[in-house]
Design a protein around this motif. Structure first.
Motif, PDB file in Angstrom:
ATOM      1  N   ASP A   1      37.552  37.197  15.109  1.00  0.00           N
ATOM      2  CA  ASP A   1      36.720  37.188  16.317  1.00  0.00           C
ATOM      3  C   ASP A   1      35.449  36.378  16.046  1.00  0.00           C
ATOM      4  N   PRO A   2      35.196  35.302  16.807  1.00  0.00           N
ATOM      5  CA  PRO A   2      34.029  34.436  16.532  1.00  0.00           C
ATOM      6  C   PRO A   2      32.693  35.173  16.526  1.00  0.00           C
ATOM      7  N   LYS A   3      32.584  36.283  17.240  1.00  0.00           N
ATOM      8  CA  LYS A   3      31.283  36.966  17.301  1.00  0.00           C
ATOM      9  C   LYS A   3      30.897  37.613  15.966  1.00  0.00           C
ATOM     10  N   TYR A   4      31.855  37.750  15.053  1.00  0.00           N
ATOM     11  CA  TYR A   4      31.552  38.327  13.737  1.00  0.00           C
ATOM     12  C   TYR A   4      31.435  37.262  12.648  1.00  0.00           C
ATOM     13  N   GLU A   5      31.404  35.995  13.030  1.00  0.00           N
ATOM     14  CA  GLU A   5      31.425  34.929  12.022  1.00  0.00           C
ATOM     15  C   GLU A   5      30.216  34.974  11.100  1.00  0.00           C
ATOM     16  N   GLN A   6      29.023  35.127  11.647  1.00  0.00           N
ATOM     17  CA  GLN A   6      27.819  35.173  10.805  1.00  0.00           C
ATOM     18  C   GLN A   6      27.825  36.405   9.908  1.00  0.00           C
ATOM     19  N   TYR A   7      28.343  37.505  10.411  1.00  0.00           N
ATOM     20  CA  TYR A   7      28.424  38.736   9.610  1.00  0.00           C
ATOM     21  C   TYR A   7      29.275  38.508   8.370  1.00  0.00           C
ATOM     22  N   PHE A   8      30.438  37.869   8.541  1.00  0.00           N
ATOM     23  CA  PHE A   8      31.317  37.636   7.395  1.00  0.00           C
ATOM     24  C   PHE A   8      30.774  36.532   6.480  1.00  0.00           C
ATOM     25  N   GLU A   9      30.005  35.601   7.010  1.00  0.00           N
ATOM     26  CA  GLU A   9      29.371  34.588   6.159  1.00  0.00           C
ATOM     27  C   GLU A   9      28.375  35.246   5.202  1.00  0.00           C
ATOM     28  N   LYS A  10      27.619  36.216   5.698  1.00  0.00           N
ATOM     29  CA  LYS A  10      26.657  36.914   4.844  1.00  0.00           C
ATOM     30  C   LYS A  10      27.375  37.726   3.765  1.00  0.00           C
ATOM     31  N   ARG A  11      28.483  38.361   4.127  1.00  0.00           N
ATOM     32  CA  ARG A  11      29.244  39.126   3.135  1.00  0.00           C
ATOM     33  C   ARG A  11      29.853  38.206   2.080  1.00  0.00           C
ATOM     34  N   LEU A  12      30.316  37.019   2.504  1.00  0.00           N
ATOM     35  CA  LEU A  12      30.867  36.058   1.559  1.00  0.00           C
ATOM     36  C   LEU A  12      29.794  35.595   0.571  1.00  0.00           C
ATOM     37  N   HIS A  13      28.609  35.306   1.068  1.00  0.00           N
ATOM     38  CA  HIS A  13      27.516  34.871   0.194  1.00  0.00           C
ATOM     39  C   HIS A  13      27.203  35.943  -0.842  1.00  0.00           C
ATOM     40  N   ALA A  14      27.183  37.207  -0.418  1.00  0.00           N
ATOM     41  CA  ALA A  14      26.904  38.301  -1.350  1.00  0.00           C
ATOM     42  C   ALA A  14      28.022  38.427  -2.385  1.00  0.00           C
ATOM     43  N   LYS A  15      29.270  38.286  -1.945  1.00  0.00           N
ATOM     44  CA  LYS A  15      30.399  38.424  -2.868  1.00  0.00           C
ATOM     45  C   LYS A  15      30.395  37.342  -3.932  1.00  0.00           C
ATOM     46  N   MET A  16      30.058  36.118  -3.550  1.00  0.00           N
ATOM     47  CA  MET A  16      30.143  34.995  -4.468  1.00  0.00           C
ATOM     48  C   MET A  16      28.938  34.863  -5.387  1.00  0.00           C
ATOM     49  N   THR A  17      27.850  35.523  -5.058  1.00  0.00           N
ATOM     50  CA  THR A  17      26.629  35.323  -5.846  1.00  0.00           C
ATOM     51  C   THR A  17      26.104  36.590  -6.507  1.00  0.00           C
ATOM     52  N   LYS A  18      26.558  37.770  -6.093  1.00  0.00           N
ATOM     53  CA  LYS A  18      25.989  39.015  -6.598  1.00  0.00           C
ATOM     54  C   LYS A  18      26.879  39.640  -7.662  1.00  0.00           C
ATOM     55  N   GLY A  19      26.263  40.084  -8.729  1.00  0.00           N
ATOM     56  CA  GLY A  19      26.968  40.872  -9.732  1.00  0.00           C
ATOM     57  C   GLY A  19      28.037  40.115 -10.486  1.00  0.00           C
ATOM     58  N   GLN A  20      27.859  38.792 -10.648  1.00  0.00           N
ATOM     59  CA  GLN A  20      28.885  38.014 -11.340  1.00  0.00           C
ATOM     60  C   GLN A  20      28.632  38.013 -12.849  1.00  0.00           C
ATOM     61  N   VAL A  21      29.007  39.121 -13.501  1.00  0.00           N
ATOM     62  CA  VAL A  21      28.820  39.234 -14.952  1.00  0.00           C
ATOM     63  C   VAL A  21      29.659  38.170 -15.646  1.00  0.00           C
ATOM     64  N   GLY A  22      29.004  37.348 -16.461  1.00  0.00           N
ATOM     65  CA  GLY A  22      29.722  36.310 -17.180  1.00  0.00           C
ATOM     66  C   GLY A  22      30.067  35.109 -16.315  1.00  0.00           C
ATOM     67  N   LYS A  23      29.654  35.123 -15.036  1.00  0.00           N
ATOM     68  CA  LYS A  23      30.014  34.033 -14.141  1.00  0.00           C
ATOM     69  C   LYS A  23      28.783  33.489 -13.412  1.00  0.00           C
ATOM     70  N   THR A  24      27.636  33.517 -14.071  1.00  0.00           N
ATOM     71  CA  THR A  24      26.421  33.032 -13.427  1.00  0.00           C
ATOM     72  C   THR A  24      26.515  31.544 -13.134  1.00  0.00           C
ATOM     73  N   LYS A  25      27.255  30.805 -13.965  1.00  0.00           N
ATOM     74  CA  LYS A  25      27.439  29.375 -13.713  1.00  0.00           C
ATOM     75  C   LYS A  25      28.151  29.159 -12.382  1.00  0.00           C
ATOM     76  N   LEU A  26      29.187  29.954 -12.130  1.00  0.00           N
ATOM     77  CA  LEU A  26      29.906  29.860 -10.862  1.00  0.00           C
ATOM     78  C   LEU A  26      28.970  30.139  -9.693  1.00  0.00           C
ATOM     79  N   ALA A  27      28.174  31.224  -9.800  1.00  0.00           N
ATOM     80  CA  ALA A  27      27.269  31.586  -8.711  1.00  0.00           C
ATOM     81  C   ALA A  27      26.283  30.460  -8.420  1.00  0.00           C
ATOM     82  N   ARG A  28      25.720  29.852  -9.471  1.00  0.00           N
ATOM     83  CA  ARG A  28      24.752  28.758  -9.266  1.00  0.00           C
ATOM     84  C   ARG A  28      25.415  27.549  -8.621  1.00  0.00           C
ATOM     85  N   LEU A  29      26.607  27.193  -9.124  1.00  0.00           N
ATOM     86  CA  LEU A  29      27.314  26.042  -8.558  1.00  0.00           C
ATOM     87  C   LEU A  29      27.696  26.299  -7.103  1.00  0.00           C
TER      88      LEU A  29
END
Length: 571
Positions: free
Chosen positions: A476-504
């Motif tokens: 549903d397009p009305k939830y697009e920004q909501y899922f973008e914020k969740r994606l950003h948190a998933k890819m950048t938060k709590g990445q033990v041993g994967k800080t290089k990935l988060a920065r890139l």
């Protein structure tokens, strides 16, 4: 029609002739499919089922959807596993030809190839492996069915659904049970052979998809030990679309329960009083829990409702796995133990889950007694980090320390067994090093590299998972920004041993520079050197980009030059 002359249709990626698999404009394909899926969601919400059917037909006949379906089945974990025809699509030419083969007219599903996988209880799980073409057809029709399933599905169903996970189910269980006034009794439900026993008649009469194609999959049969066996019930377990079919069969149970217990009234001392029965429903695939204020309520009123609902679909509860438990005694759900200690709910990794990882570690060490240390560590680390990531949202710090110690003991035994004539000091200096503030770290020869030292669960911080909104629909397009914020948190938060990935990922704004599509899987990516290491390229951020695996293969097969993406996004 060959791969070099295939024409792309009006809802495809381009009006030009497709010359090569790597010429497909994937960003355009996803855009076209996403637009049609959003229209399906809108029509479904409005109850316009005729329009839903027409939109599904347009989608399943489009080049864009066919290309994405082929891409999915040739990039997932089963891409090298053939069906009864022995075929795999492992070249760009075969993938391009496969797109043109996905046609409704004349389609005939092949029988499944049956394999049996051992289960924890000693029994075997029957898994059917479809052919590549059948997998692609299922992936194609799933693109049209899933938006409907997400729009009509139970809000507290979390299994096999995009953007939902076991962690969401865990947090919903916490919300239902954690307060002092929360219900104390839990019905632990398990459906007996769910995938194997769902009624074909119910599926064909109720699933909003192409019934001719669905019937082909359901009635395809299974080849086992060289014999063809007919399938009278169940969905093709192992098929891409099967989890969604099972979800659709079980959707509606939450609505039935809510309808029956929202207005429930009790007689107390001959005075009519309203009393909240505190019935909450949480499901992950075919495992579910239902809370209630009393054992009698769950046994005499809730359980019969569940049985009647399942009976219509050819299903029944598993007698040995379905039970009613008090929260003080605790119960296991999805690998966690839920229990109240002095009125405080604690969620911990279950004992069976702890046994499972220690058993897996032992199996790896026992089957690699003479393997190089670095290779053993590379086998162990994904198991350790995967288990820690799964449980890090619970009260797991003490369990992590216990598992770390048990793994250390097993690696010490492994090392001692390799050198029966060496002293303990020699073995310690060879295999166990001090790294930062950690001592006795099981390590390989190249001590400076992360890949050659054993991961520690104690390094993982305990982080509370933020549960998905119950009504959030990724189509549903009305939830697009909501899922973008969740994606950003998933890819950048709590990445033990994967800080290089988060920065890139942040530097690239989450975009793959080859296909201009989002990188949204923290476990499925490749790091590419812009200037090759053989030509003097360094392991620094300015010389690295993260790519989709398929895009990475394209870069190397065509000797493409890749730079940092400059596309702006909302992330």
């Amino acid at each position: 029609m060959t791969a070099t002359t295939m024409k792309i249709d009006e809802v495809g990626a381009s009006s030009d002739m497709l010359e090569h698999w790597h010429d497909i404009n994937w960003a355009e394909c996803h855009k076209n499919v996403k637009r049609l899926q959003a229209r399906i969601v809108k029509a479904t919400a409005e109850g316009r089922w005729g329009k839903v059917k027409n939109l599904q037909r347009i989608l399943t006949h489009s080049f864009s959807a066919k290309a994405i379906a082929v891409k999915r089945v040739t990039e997932n974990l089963g891409k090298r596993t053939a069906g009864v025809d022995g075929e795999t699509w492992n070249t760009p030419e075969s993938k391009a030809d496969a797109i043109d083969s996905l046609k409704r007219r004349g389609y005939k599903s092949s029988p499944l190839r049956r394999v049996e996988i051992p289960k924890k209880n000693g029994k075997k799980r029957k898994l059917g492996i479809p052919t590549m073409k059948d997998r692609a057809m299922q992936a194609l029709h799933l693109l049209a069915l899933e938006p409907v399933a997400e729009t009509t599905g139970d809000q507290n169903s979390y299994g096999f659904r995009p953007e939902r996970s076991t962690a969401d189910a865990r947090e919903q269980a916490f919300n239902a049970l954690a307060k002092a006034a929360s219900p104390q009794w839990i019905l632990e439900g398990d459906i007996k052979g769910c995938f194997d026993n769902i009624s074909h008649e119910w599926l064909l009469g109720n699933i909003p998809t192409d019934r001719k194609i669905l019937k082909e999959w359901l009635k395809a049969g299974v080849i086992y030990n060289g014999e063809l066996n007919e399938t009278e019930t169940g969905t093709p377990q192992g098929g891409i679309i099967s989890p969604t079919l099972a979800n659709l069969a079980l959707d509606g149970l939450e609505k039935v329960i809510n309808h029956n217990f929202k207005t429930l009234r009790y007689w107390e001392n001959e005075v009519k009083k309203s009393k909240n029965p505190k019935v909450n429903f949480i499901r992950y695939a075919d495992d579910f829990i239902i809370t209630g204020i009393s054992k009698e309520l769950l046994e005499n009123e809730v359980k019969p409702l569940v049985k009647n609902f399942l009976k219509e679909r050819g299903l029944e509860l598993s007698p040995e796995k379905t039970k009613i438990t008090h929260i003080k005694d605790g119960f296991d759900f999805l690998g966690w133990n839920f229990r109240k200690y002095n009125s405080k709910l604690l969620i911990k990794p279950s004992k069976e889950s702890v046994k499972s990882i220690l058993r897996k570690v032992k199996e790896i060490l026992d089957s690699n007694k003479t393997t190089k240390t670095e290779n053993v560590i590379n086998l162990l680390n994904p198991v350790i980090t995967g288990w820690a990531n799964y449980h890090k949202g619970t009260v797991a710090k003490e369990t992590f320390s216990y598992v770390d110690h048990q793994i250390w003991m097993k690696t010490w035994q492994w090392a001692v067994r390799r050198h029966p004539n060496k002293g303990k000091i020699w073995i310690k200096e060879k295999y166990f090093k001090s790294v930062d503030n950690r001592h006795w770290v099981f390590s390989g020869d190249n001590q400076g590299e992360q890949s050659t030292r054993l991961a520690s669960m104690s390094e993982f911080p305990i982080e509370r998972h933020i549960k998905i909104q119950a009504n959030a629909n990724p189509y549903d397009p009305k939830y697009e920004q909501y899922f973008e914020k969740r994606l950003h948190a998933k890819m950048t938060k709590g990445q033990v041993g994967k800080t290089k990935l988060a920065r890139l990922w942040v530097q690239q704004k989450g975009i793959c520079p080859v296909c201009n599509m989002r990188i949204d899987d923290v476990e499925n990516f490749n790091i590419h050197h812009i200037v090759e290491k053989a030509k003097g390229g360094k392991d620094i951020n300015s010389n690295l980009v993260i790519l989709h695996p398929n895009c990475h293969r394209k870069v190397h097969s065509r000797n493409l030059k890749v730079g940092k993406p400059d596309r702006e996004t909302d992330l």
